[in-house]
Design a protein around this motif. Structure first.
Motif, mmCIF file in Angstrom:
data_model
loop_
_atom_site.group_PDB
_atom_site.id
_atom_site.type_symbol
_atom_site.label_atom_id
_atom_site.label_comp_id
_atom_site.label_asym_id
_atom_site.label_seq_id
_atom_site.Cartn_x
_atom_site.Cartn_y
_atom_site.Cartn_z
ATOM 1 N N PHE A 96 9.172 -12.849 0.881
ATOM 2 C CA PHE A 96 8.303 -11.703 0.610
ATOM 3 C C PHE A 96 8.969 -10.457 1.171
ATOM 4 O O PHE A 96 9.310 -10.417 2.353
ATOM 5 N N ASP A 97 9.142 -9.440 0.318
ATOM 6 C CA ASP A 97 9.716 -8.173 0.779
ATOM 7 C C ASP A 97 8.603 -7.128 0.863
ATOM 8 O O ASP A 97 8.208 -6.548 -0.152
ATOM 9 N N GLU A 98 8.080 -6.922 2.060
ATOM 10 C CA GLU A 98 6.986 -5.954 2.284
ATOM 11 C C GLU A 98 5.883 -6.143 1.236
ATOM 12 O O GLU A 98 5.603 -5.235 0.436
ATOM 13 N N PRO A 99 5.234 -7.305 1.210
ATOM 14 C CA PRO A 99 4.308 -7.609 0.107
ATOM 15 C C PRO A 99 3.063 -6.737 0.049
ATOM 16 O O PRO A 99 2.362 -6.741 -0.958
ATOM 17 N N THR A 100 2.788 -5.974 1.106
ATOM 18 C CA THR A 100 1.580 -5.131 1.092
ATOM 19 C C THR A 100 1.895 -3.639 1.089
ATOM 20 O O THR A 100 0.980 -2.820 1.073
ATOM 21 N N SER A 101 3.179 -3.265 1.068
ATOM 22 C CA SER A 101 3.517 -1.849 1.257
ATOM 23 C C SER A 101 3.104 -0.967 0.083
ATOM 24 O O SER A 101 2.911 0.236 0.238
ATOM 25 N N ALA A 102 2.958 -1.561 -1.129
ATOM 26 C CA ALA A 102 2.565 -0.757 -2.292
ATOM 27 C C ALA A 102 1.055 -0.755 -2.510
ATOM 28 O O ALA A 102 0.573 -0.230 -3.508
ATOM 29 N N LEU A 103 0.324 -1.336 -1.556
ATOM 30 C CA LEU A 103 -1.123 -1.496 -1.739
ATOM 31 C C LEU A 103 -1.919 -0.533 -0.876
ATOM 32 O O LEU A 103 -1.499 -0.156 0.213
ATOM 33 N N ASP A 104 -3.104 -0.174 -1.387
ATOM 34 C CA ASP A 104 -4.053 0.562 -0.547
ATOM 35 C C ASP A 104 -4.487 -0.340 0.604
ATOM 36 O O ASP A 104 -4.525 -1.568 0.448
ATOM 37 N N PRO A 105 -4.828 0.262 1.745
ATOM 38 C CA PRO A 105 -5.202 -0.550 2.908
ATOM 39 C C PRO A 105 -6.282 -1.594 2.627
ATOM 40 O O PRO A 105 -6.213 -2.716 3.135
ATOM 41 N N GLU A 106 -7.261 -1.249 1.791
ATOM 42 C CA GLU A 106 -8.350 -2.205 1.553
ATOM 43 C C GLU A 106 -7.902 -3.407 0.723
ATOM 44 O O GLU A 106 -8.567 -4.445 0.695
ATOM 45 N N LEU A 107 -6.755 -3.282 0.023
ATOM 46 C CA LEU A 107 -6.239 -4.399 -0.766
ATOM 47 C C LEU A 107 -5.241 -5.249 0.009
ATOM 48 O O LEU A 107 -4.919 -6.361 -0.394
ATOM 49 N N THR A 108 -4.767 -4.709 1.121
ATOM 50 C CA THR A 108 -3.781 -5.425 1.929
ATOM 51 C C THR A 108 -4.330 -6.751 2.424
ATOM 52 O O THR A 108 -3.641 -7.778 2.397
#
Length: 254
Positions: free
Chosen positions: A172-184
């Motif tokens: 996983f390469d930064e799997p949450t970096s493109a997401l809004d905080p509530e979707l993380t």
């Protein structure tokens, strides 16, 4: 415990800039390895080299007993031949930070396409895809297109696509970096569930609490080197290296 991925003395430069400087990493079966560190420290480049998206300048990468690349007696990297490379690539999956789904394919086809290219019969590929979509809480989205999904849903489809090929190691390469905080949170929940199933994973992340709670082993990279590594307790709670301490203190303040 069986070692699924072994990286030894890896070096990689872009132009005159050495991005990876003599990196060695060992990933055991069933373990979750979190790679943390500041931007530009070489984390994503390490993953890209391990997954053949970048070529290395020197060093060795081995998946189990299969050698992906090793340095010859002249100091040049030599990659596996085409047949061996195909076998090695089947051993890992990669989840990108920006999903990388095919926009013109439905969710179902995004997950079945790679399976069918690998030789799986269509009906079997669809069964596997539906099983994974249900696991990701997306059973009702198989006919949707990526543009109709939230970022978190797209990332869950991306994870399902990677899992469909039964990889031994999932990156996983930064799997949450493109997401809004509530979707993380929904993506971290999926990764926690995979960890509970003893899926072997290597995760580049900036989520320190997640790394602390889920990883078996943490690697802190800075300036192209592994500055510190160990258990979450050792690295997060009792860091020895001043660079690690400074990095973690920034997160504590943010």
């Amino acid at each position: 415990m069986e070692e699924l991925l072994t990286i030894s003395n890896l070096r990689k430069s872009f132009g005159g800039l050495e991005v990876l400087k003599d990196i060695s990493l060992h990933v055991k079966k069933g373990h979750v390895v979190a790679i943390i560190g500041p931007s530009g420290s070489g984390k994503s480049t390490l993953l890209r080299c391990a997954t053949t998206l970048e070529t290395v300048d020197a060093g060795e990468i081995r998946y189990g007993g299969d050698v992906l690349v090793r340095t010859d007696s002249h100091g040049k990297p030599v990659y596996a031949d085409k047949a061996a490379m195909k076998k090695i690539r089947s051993k890992f999956g990669l989840v990108f930070q920006n999903f990388n789904l095919f926009p013109h394919f439905s969710v179902l086809r995004n997950i079945t396409e790679a399976q069918m290219i690998a030789g799986t019969e269509k009906r079997q590929a669809q069964e596997k895809a539906r099983e994974l979509l249900a696991k990701m809480g997306l059973a009702d989205k198989e006919k949707a297109y990526p543009c109709q999904l939230s970022g978190g849903q797209q990332q869950r489809v991306s994870i399902a696509r990677a899992l469909a090929l039964n990889p031994q190691v999932l990156f996983f390469d930064e799997p949450t970096s493109a997401l809004d905080p509530e979707l993380t949170g929904e993506i971290l929940k999926v990764i926690r569930a995979l960890a509970a199933e003893h899926m072997t994973m290597v995760i580049v992340t900036h989520e320190m609490a997640f790394a602390r709670d889920v990883a078996d082993y943490i690697v802190f990279m800075d300036g192209g080197v592994i500055a510190e590594e160990g258990t979450p307790d050792e690295v997060i709670h009792h860091p020895k290296n001043d660079r690690t301490k400074a990095f973690l203190s920034r997160y504590e303040r943010s």
